[in-house]
Design a protein around this motif. Structure first.
Motif, PDB file in Angstrom:
ATOM      1  N   GLY A  67       0.811  -1.215   0.000  1.00  0.00           N
ATOM      2  CA  GLY A  67       0.000   0.000   0.000  1.00  0.00           C
ATOM      3  C   GLY A  67       0.841   1.260   0.000  1.00  0.00           C
ATOM      4  O   GLY A  67       0.299   2.369  -0.060  1.00  0.00           O
ATOM      5  N   VAL A  68       2.157   1.110   0.066  1.00  0.00           N
ATOM      6  CA  VAL A  68       3.064   2.265   0.097  1.00  0.00           C
ATOM      7  C   VAL A  68       3.662   2.448  -1.292  1.00  0.00           C
ATOM      8  O   VAL A  68       4.300   1.537  -1.829  1.00  0.00           O
ATOM      9  N   GLY A  69       3.463   3.619  -1.863  1.00  0.00           N
ATOM     10  CA  GLY A  69       3.993   3.921  -3.184  1.00  0.00           C
ATOM     11  C   GLY A  69       5.275   4.724  -3.113  1.00  0.00           C
ATOM     12  O   GLY A  69       5.614   5.298  -2.070  1.00  0.00           O
ATOM     13  N   VAL A  70       5.993   4.754  -4.216  1.00  0.00           N
ATOM     14  CA  VAL A  70       7.231   5.526  -4.327  1.00  0.00           C
ATOM     15  C   VAL A  70       7.150   6.358  -5.596  1.00  0.00           C
ATOM     16  O   VAL A  70       6.996   5.824  -6.691  1.00  0.00           O
ATOM     17  N   VAL A  71       7.240   7.658  -5.429  1.00  0.00           N
ATOM     18  CA  VAL A  71       7.186   8.606  -6.540  1.00  0.00           C
ATOM     19  C   VAL A  71       8.517   9.336  -6.599  1.00  0.00           C
ATOM     20  O   VAL A  71       9.014   9.828  -5.581  1.00  0.00           O
ATOM     21  N   GLU A  72       9.104   9.393  -7.780  1.00  0.00           N
ATOM     22  CA  GLU A  72      10.383  10.089  -7.967  1.00  0.00           C
ATOM     23  C   GLU A  72      10.140  11.434  -8.633  1.00  0.00           C
ATOM     24  O   GLU A  72       9.591  11.498  -9.727  1.00  0.00           O
ATOM     25  N   LEU A  73      10.526  12.504  -7.958  1.00  0.00           N
ATOM     26  CA  LEU A  73      10.441  13.856  -8.512  1.00  0.00           C
ATOM     27  C   LEU A  73      11.780  14.187  -9.152  1.00  0.00           C
ATOM     28  O   LEU A  73      12.828  14.103  -8.510  1.00  0.00           O
ATOM     29  N   VAL A  74      11.748  14.559 -10.446  1.00  0.00           N
ATOM     30  CA  VAL A  74      12.974  14.790 -11.215  1.00  0.00           C
ATOM     31  C   VAL A  74      13.025  16.250 -11.665  1.00  0.00           C
ATOM     32  O   VAL A  74      12.564  16.590 -12.755  1.00  0.00           O
ATOM     33  N   PRO A  75      13.591  17.150 -10.864  1.00  0.00           N
ATOM     34  CA  PRO A  75      13.637  18.558 -11.272  1.00  0.00           C
ATOM     35  C   PRO A  75      14.713  18.820 -12.325  1.00  0.00           C
ATOM     36  O   PRO A  75      15.794  18.213 -12.294  1.00  0.00           O
ATOM     37  N   PRO A  76      14.452  19.748 -13.233  1.00  0.00           N
ATOM     38  CA  PRO A  76      15.523  20.323 -14.051  1.00  0.00           C
ATOM     39  C   PRO A  76      16.177  21.434 -13.241  1.00  0.00           C
ATOM     40  O   PRO A  76      15.953  21.528 -12.027  1.00  0.00           O
ATOM     41  N   ALA A  77      16.971  22.279 -13.881  1.00  0.00           N
ATOM     42  CA  ALA A  77      17.478  23.463 -13.188  1.00  0.00           C
ATOM     43  C   ALA A  77      16.298  24.373 -12.869  1.00  0.00           C
ATOM     44  O   ALA A  77      15.501  24.708 -13.747  1.00  0.00           O
ATOM     45  N   VAL A  78      16.163  24.721 -11.594  1.00  0.00           N
ATOM     46  CA  VAL A  78      15.068  25.573 -11.142  1.00  0.00           C
ATOM     47  C   VAL A  78      15.678  26.816 -10.510  1.00  0.00           C
ATOM     48  O   VAL A  78      16.704  26.745  -9.821  1.00  0.00           O
ATOM     49  N   ALA A  79      15.044  27.955 -10.728  1.00  0.00           N
ATOM     50  CA  ALA A  79      15.600  29.240 -10.294  1.00  0.00           C
ATOM     51  C   ALA A  79      15.440  29.424  -8.793  1.00  0.00           C
ATOM     52  O   ALA A  79      14.547  30.113  -8.309  1.00  0.00           O
ATOM     53  N   GLU A 129      19.203  31.223 -11.077  1.00  0.00           N
ATOM     54  CA  GLU A 129      18.826  32.026 -12.237  1.00  0.00           C
ATOM     55  C   GLU A 129      19.976  32.885 -12.733  1.00  0.00           C
ATOM     56  O   GLU A 129      20.029  33.263 -13.904  1.00  0.00           O
ATOM     57  N   LYS A 130      20.950  33.190 -11.845  1.00  0.00           N
ATOM     58  CA  LYS A 130      22.116  33.981 -12.245  1.00  0.00           C
ATOM     59  C   LYS A 130      23.133  33.100 -12.978  1.00  0.00           C
ATOM     60  O   LYS A 130      23.821  33.556 -13.889  1.00  0.00           O
ATOM     61  N   VAL A 131      23.248  31.834 -12.530  1.00  0.00           N
ATOM     62  CA  VAL A 131      24.213  30.908 -13.130  1.00  0.00           C
ATOM     63  C   VAL A 131      23.667  30.325 -14.423  1.00  0.00           C
ATOM     64  O   VAL A 131      24.388  30.155 -15.402  1.00  0.00           O
ATOM     65  N   ASN A 132      22.372  30.026 -14.418  1.00  0.00           N
ATOM     66  CA  ASN A 132      21.747  29.371 -15.560  1.00  0.00           C
ATOM     67  C   ASN A 132      20.514  30.157 -15.991  1.00  0.00           C
ATOM     68  O   ASN A 132      19.451  30.046 -15.376  1.00  0.00           O
ATOM     69  N   PRO A 133      20.630  30.950 -17.048  1.00  0.00           N
ATOM     70  CA  PRO A 133      19.493  31.764 -17.486  1.00  0.00           C
ATOM     71  C   PRO A 133      18.323  30.919 -17.972  1.00  0.00           C
ATOM     72  O   PRO A 133      17.207  31.432 -18.117  1.00  0.00           O
ATOM     73  N   ASN A 134      18.564  29.626 -18.208  1.00  0.00           N
ATOM     74  CA  ASN A 134      17.494  28.735 -18.651  1.00  0.00           C
ATOM     75  C   ASN A 134      16.783  28.040 -17.491  1.00  0.00           C
ATOM     76  O   ASN A 134      15.893  27.218 -17.721  1.00  0.00           O
ATOM     77  N   ALA A 135      17.184  28.377 -16.271  1.00  0.00           N
ATOM     78  CA  ALA A 135      16.548  27.750 -15.109  1.00  0.00           C
ATOM     79  C   ALA A 135      15.055  28.067 -15.092  1.00  0.00           C
ATOM     80  O   ALA A 135      14.630  29.193 -15.357  1.00  0.00           O
ATOM     81  N   LEU A 136      14.266  27.054 -14.774  1.00  0.00           N
ATOM     82  CA  LEU A 136      12.812  27.189 -14.762  1.00  0.00           C
ATOM     83  C   LEU A 136      12.383  28.012 -13.553  1.00  0.00           C
ATOM     84  O   LEU A 136      12.839  27.759 -12.434  1.00  0.00           O
ATOM     85  N   PRO A 137      11.503  29.001 -13.723  1.00  0.00           N
ATOM     86  CA  PRO A 137      11.019  29.763 -12.567  1.00  0.00           C
ATOM     87  C   PRO A 137      10.386  28.839 -11.532  1.00  0.00           C
ATOM     88  O   PRO A 137       9.654  27.901 -11.885  1.00  0.00           O
ATOM     89  N   LEU A 138      10.677  29.086 -10.268  1.00  0.00           N
ATOM     90  CA  LEU A 138      10.206  28.215  -9.193  1.00  0.00           C
ATOM     91  C   LEU A 138       8.684  28.098  -9.181  1.00  0.00           C
ATOM     92  O   LEU A 138       8.135  27.009  -9.005  1.00  0.00           O
TER      93      LEU A 138
END
Length: 253
Positions: free
Chosen positions: A171-183, A188-197
């Protein structure tokens, strides 16, 4: 996943993605607690009505004490999110990088294992619940200046897959959250392509709310990482990202 009536613990949720997700779960109607090391951040979250606990994922005793405190206050806990992580630049030509590698593995991988071990018996006993582990797009498409970070997140992915298989039927599930670069934290200063939070958190909550909840939470911005090998773009993208080695001191080659 019904987000409106859960009891959620976010370990490492004192800043960035974790802190924003804590607020999103609260807004959706869930009861939320955050555990972490920053006493200042925990005090701020407490003022928002979020439960707070001191926890250091690199210390087994700290994890055990926090587990007892959390379950005493929230015996109905059904969702555990493991967010704790560190990112270090490492020059693999310099043996001194090993200290950063040790810290990274102890926090990102072993910290995740300590937390899941701590709460697995409780969730199994309840017969229902969810672990949300957090990896990274870098787990699937390495960023050469951060080799151990990439390795640790790839390991958490593999561990999550094994945990899901071993918990099947409980009954216990496992979900994996896979973020890209997030601001967050100056990204956001290092990576201008970082996704807005804000945009990232909105998309994550929409994906979590799906029924059934996907095993992997993949916002649109991380697909290029997750599916690079499948799409035949892996080698070119790694070569492109290898140029970032110029970030390392004394490395212009």
């Amino acid at each position: 996943m019904d987000l409106s009536n859960r009891t959620v613990l976010i370990v490492g949720g004192t800043s960035g993605i974790g802190r924003e997700l804590a607020r999103r779960f609260v807004a959706a109607g869930s009861t939320v607690a955050v555990a972490g090391r920053s006493t200042t951040a925990l005090a701020e979250l407490a003022q928002e009505g979020i439960g707070t606990f001191t926890l250091d994922v690199t210390d087994g005793t700290s994890v055990a004490l926090a587990r007892e405190a959390v379950l005493a206050q929230y015996p109905q806990l059904d969702t555990v999110v493991t967010m704790s992580g560190v990112m270090h630049l490492e020059d693999l030509r310099d043996p001194a990088h090993f200290q950063a590698a040790q810290v990274t593995v102890n926090t990102n991988l072993l910290g995740t294992i300590r937390v899941t071990d701590a709460f697995t018996p409780h969730l199994i006993q309840q017969g229902a619940g969810t672990f949300v582990t957090v990896t990274s797009g870098i787990a699937y498409l390495p960023f050469p200046p951060m080799p151990t970070y990439a390795a640790s997140k790839a390991a958490v992915h593999a561990y999550s897959e094994a945990l899901r298989a071993q918990l099947k039927g409980t009954g216990v599930g496992v979900v994996e959250l896979v973020p890209p670069a997030v601001a967050t934290a100056g990204q956001e200063k290092v990576n201008p392509n970082a996704l807005p939070l804000d945009a990232f958190a909105t998309e994550v909550m929409q994906l979590l709310a799906q029924n059934p909840t996907p095993d992997e939470i993949l916002v649109e911005g991380v697909h290029m990482h997750r599916w690079a090998e499948r799409d035949g773009t892996y080698q070119d993208l790694v070569a492109q990202r290898t140029k970032a080695l110029a970030m390392l001191p004394g490395r212009q080659d």
